[in-house]
Design an enzyme around this catalytic site. Sequence first.
Site, short mmCIF file in Angstrom:
data_model
loop_
_atom_site.label_atom_id
_atom_site.label_comp_id
_atom_site.label_asym_id
_atom_site.label_seq_id
_atom_site.Cartn_x
_atom_site.Cartn_y
_atom_site.Cartn_z
N GLY A 214 -20.86 4.30 10.29
CA GLY A 214 -21.36 3.33 9.32
C GLY A 214 -21.32 1.93 9.98
N THR A 215 -20.19 1.51 10.62
CA THR A 215 -19.71 0.20 11.09
C THR A 215 -20.84 -0.03 12.12
OG1 THR A 215 -17.47 0.42 10.52
CG2 THR A 215 -17.96 -1.18 12.15
N ASN B 207 -18.50 -0.36 -2.18
CA ASN B 207 -17.51 0.65 -2.04
C ASN B 207 -16.29 0.17 -2.93
OD1 ASN B 207 -17.78 -1.57 0.08
ND2 ASN B 207 -15.61 -0.95 0.52
N GLN C 121 -21.89 4.14 1.02
CA GLN C 121 -21.62 4.75 -0.19
C GLN C 121 -22.65 5.55 -0.97
OE1 GLN C 121 -18.29 4.94 -1.07
NE2 GLN C 121 -17.43 3.99 0.50
N SER D 91 -23.03 6.77 6.92
CA SER D 91 -22.23 7.41 7.86
C SER D 91 -21.94 8.88 7.21
CB SER D 91 -21.04 6.33 7.31
OG SER D 91 -19.84 7.12 8.00
N ALA D 92 -21.78 9.87 7.92
CA ALA D 92 -21.69 10.95 7.50
C ALA D 92 -20.39 11.54 6.68
CB ALA D 92 -21.99 11.94 8.77
N HIS D 93 -19.44 10.96 7.01
CA HIS D 93 -18.11 11.30 6.27
C HIS D 93 -18.02 10.94 4.83
CE1 HIS D 93 -15.48 7.44 6.31
NE2 HIS D 93 -16.29 7.19 7.33
N THR E 160 -24.52 8.58 25.40
CA THR E 160 -24.85 10.27 25.26
C THR E 160 -24.58 10.51 23.79
OG1 THR E 160 -24.04 10.50 27.47
CG2 THR E 160 -23.99 12.42 26.15
N CYS F 26 -4.56 -3.84 1.20
CA CYS F 26 -3.10 -3.93 1.27
C CYS F 26 -2.57 -3.01 2.47
CB CYS F 26 -2.63 -3.10 -0.13
SG CYS F 26 -2.79 -4.03 -1.56
N1 PLP Z 1 -20.01 0.42 4.64
C1 PLP Z 1 -19.42 0.77 3.64
C2 PLP Z 1 -19.82 0.54 2.26
C3 PLP Z 1 -18.26 1.73 3.59
O1 PLP Z 1 -17.58 2.29 2.51
C4 PLP Z 1 -17.77 2.04 5.07
C5 PLP Z 1 -16.48 2.77 5.01
O2 PLP Z 1 -15.64 2.94 4.26
C6 PLP Z 1 -18.42 1.57 6.10
C7 PLP Z 1 -19.41 0.65 5.76
C8 PLP Z 1 -17.88 1.92 7.46
O3 PLP Z 1 -18.37 3.20 7.84
P1 PLP Z 1 -17.58 3.97 9.11
O4 PLP Z 1 -16.13 4.43 8.45
O5 PLP Z 1 -18.29 5.32 9.31
O6 PLP Z 1 -17.45 3.11 9.97
#
Ligand code: PLP
Length: 392
Positions: free
Chosen positions: A74-75, A157, A185, A205-207, A243, A331
Site C-alpha cells: 500500500g505504501t 486507519n 483500510q 494492500s492485500a494484508h 519482476t 509509540c
Molecule cells: N495506508 C493505510 C491507511 C494503512 O493502514 C497502511 C498500513 O497500515 C498503509 C497505507 C501501508 O500499507 P502497507 O503496509 O501495505 O505498506
Amino acid sequence: MQTRKQVYLDHSASTPVDPRVVEAMLPYFGEVYGNPSSTHRFGRGAERAIEDARITVADILNCQPTEVVFTSCGTESDNLAIRGAGWSACHRGEPSRLVTSPVEHSAVTNTVNQMGALMGFETAIVPVDKFGSIDSAIFAEVCERGGAVASIIYASNELGTIQDLPLLSRIAHAHDMLLHTDAVQAGGQLDLDVKRLGVDMLSLSAHKFYGPKGVGLLYVKDGVDLAPSQSGGSHEHGMRAGTHNTAFIVGMAKALELAYDENDERLPHFTKMRDQLIQGILDRLSCAELSGHPDRRLPSHASFVLHGIDANALMMHLDMVGVAASSGSACKTGNPEPSDILLGVGYSEDEAKSGLRLSVGLQTTADDISYALDVLETAVAKLNKLTREMAR
Ligand code: PLP
C-alpha cells in the site's frame, strides 16, 4: 510468560492469510516459477496467472484490467499515485500543487511533505472536524486554487472514519484535479467500485484483507498521466518496473474475491463484535471517549481516547495478558510520541498519547471481546492507581 488467552484485536495492522489464499498461491512458488515477462512456456504460465488475477481485481473495482497496476504494498501505491501525478503535472507545465488531509497514513503524509521540502511542490492540508471528516465546502475552497492531485484517505486507519469520496471526487474534478484515495483500510470491507466512488486512483494492500504482506495495487484510471517512480523495465504498462511477484499477486486477487463474495456474512460479524467492544468500553471505562465518527466508520474498527491513560503503558499491560491492541500512535517504548492524527483532529498532546485502537476480524468471538473488556478494565484501574500514587 504463561498467558490465559490470546486475543488478537489488531486486524487494522494486519490479518492472517486465509488458508484458501495460501492454497491458491502455492503452485506459484514451485510448479509455475517462470518469469512472467519471459516468452517461453514457463513464463507464459506465470503471466496467465497474473492476468487472471488482474481480471478478478478489475471486476471488483469495476474497471478495465489495464487500469490495475500491481505494486509491492500500500505504501508503494500511495507513493506512486502522489509522486507520479505531481511529477507528470510538473512536466506538462500544469499546476502541480498537492492537496491532502491531516488524517492520512504516513505513506501519504510523508510523501507529500517530501515533495514539498525537497522538490518545492506547493502543498495544502484540508482541515477536518473532530471525527476526522472533511467538510465538502472547505475542500472546495482549498481545491479552488487548483493542483495536480488531492489524496484523501477512504477510511482512517486510526479513527475508522469514512470519507464521502463521491462528493469529494466531484469537487476535485470541478477544479481539474485528480482524486487519489488510500483505500488500504477500506479494502475488503467498503465499496471499491471506482465508478461509483468517482476516484482517479485508488491504493490497496492485500494484508489488510486476509492476503499476504508485501503486495498491493494502484488503480489508475485510463488517461491519467503518471510518471513511474520506480523505473526500469516496461512492466505494468510502464508504470511500475520490476519482476512480478506471481504468487503474491494471485494471493491478493483470491483474498479480495473471497472478501467480496463473503461480505454478507463477514460485515455483520465485524459490526456486531465492534459494537460490543464500543458499548462495553464506554460502559466500563469512565475515561473512555469514542474517537472517529460514531456511524460513518469501518465495520471492524473501534477507537478511543482514554483520558489520563498513557497508551504506551496500556499496550504493554494488555500484551502481558494476551491482548494485541494498538495505540494508534507512533509509540515506541520509552519514546511515546503523540499521534499526529489525534492532534490533527484537535486533541491535546496528552490526549494524543492516550489513543486505543481495537480492530476485530473473522476469528474474533464474543468470548474474546468479554475477555478483552475484563483485562482492559483491570489494566486501566492499575494505571490509574499508579498515577495517583505517583502524584502523592
Ligand atoms: N495506508 C493505510 C491507511 C494503512 O493502514 C497502511 C498500513 O497500515 C498503509 C497505507 C501501508 O500499507 P502497507 O503496509 O501495505 O505498506
